[in-house]
Enzyme design. Structure first.
Site: not given
Length: 337
Positions: A114, A314
């Protein structure tokens, strides 16, 4: 205001790992380490902590590496400066250099997920003398471009407000999150999970925009996070953010234009260190940034492999720890000694 920490006791995770706080020029960085051997430095994203690497730390240590996961500045027990500008990319790069030196190491492989991915990429870009290889999870490398980031993000929102734009104003997102940190985190983690994205049919997009006059949580799914996130895991994350608040993490988003100005000298620069990319099939950045992945032969000329994990969302290293660990270890073992 942040809620007080939960009174429910949370078991100490990774009892074989050691916690340390090291001094760096910008303050202090809390880290968790296990094992001996070549240093692998792991950098988390939003809204996470060193704990997001809980599956990788023991696996890397067992394979003969010194596995170190940090709390990025503004998170956990690391320093949390008050000035928004103190969360610029150059400060994060300096923190990583400071950690390397505090640990007495001459070099490291750096791994980021991320927001940790661009932090890792820029660390290897600016200090290739110290960081010999880089693995990027979820967010592909993109060199500095011609368009100011906040302008680019505004376009992505279309008729609504892109989430990065929503995060720009200090205090605005905090007012949504901090009255119920645990509930907000549960919704955010669930909404970007692979099972939620695949069941919605929207490919990871439900949490990308905010409706006019609304909140990001208006788009949270009703379902709880998938099995990769236990109640104990959620308790750990919530306890950290109930103590610190979310401002430190959100301030990373509030520096995107400042980073763009700071990195002008590296405009369009390829990242030439050996590299690895791992994303999820249902991870929104792999869709938004599909062109960046296609550009890897130019932007990451020493890339060993780009892997998209089927059905994954994610939180790749938490959703698919076995696959991610295998890919990381195969790549690490292929690097020059």
């Amino acid at each position: 205001m942040p809620q007080p920490a939960r009174t429910t006791p949370v078991a100490t995770p990774l009892p074989d790992a050691a916690h340390r706080t090291v001094e760096v020029p910008g303050g202090r960085i809390h880290l968790v380490e296990q094992g001996t051997g070549p240093l692998v430095l792991m950098v988390h994203g939003f809204p996470e902590s060193w704990y997001s690497w809980r599956h990788q730390i023991p696996a890397l240590a067992a394979a003969g590496y010194r596995a170190v996961a940090i709390d990025v500045r503004g998170y956990g027990r690391s320093s949390a400066p008050r000035d928004v500008a103190d969360y610029r990319m150059l400060a994060h790069v300096a923190d990583n250099v400071g950690v390397l030196r505090a640990l007495g190491e001459e070099s490291a492989v750096i791994v980021g997920h991320d927001w940790g991915a661009p932090i890792a990429a820029n660390t290897a870009l600016l200090r290739p003398d110290l960081f010999t290889a880089v693995a990027l999870l979820s967010v592909p490398y993109t060199p500095r471009g011609d368009v100011r980031p906040t302008d680019a993000f505004a376009r992505l929102g279309g008729g609504e407000e892109f989430y990065v734009s929503y995060f720009q104003e200090p205090g605005r997102a905090e007012a949504e999150i901090e009255p119920d940190v645990r509930g907000w985190l549960a919704g955010f983690y669930a909404g970007l999970s692979g099972d939620a994205a695949s069941s919605s049919g929207e490919g990871g997009f439900p949490l990308s925009t905010v409706p006019p006059g609304g909140r990001l949580s208006d788009r949270f799914p009703d379902a709880a996070p998938a099995g990769w996130l236990t109640e104990a895991d959620l308790d750990f994350y919530a306890g950290e953010f109930e103590r610190t608040g979310l401002t430190g993490g959100l301030n990373r988003y509030r520096n995107v234009d400042r980073d763009w100005a700071d990195l002008a000298a590296w405009h369009g620069a390829p990242l030439t260190r050996p590299a690895l990319f791992i994303g999820g099939e249902h991870d929104a950045p792999t869709t938004w940034m599909a062109d960046a992945i296609k550009a890897f032969p130019v932007t990451l000329p020493a890339l060993s492999g780009a892997h998209l994990l089927d059905g994954c969302g994610h939180w790749v290293q938490q959703e698919r720890p076995t696959e991610v660990n295998a890919l990381l270890l195969d790549w690490l073992q292929s690097l020059p000694a």
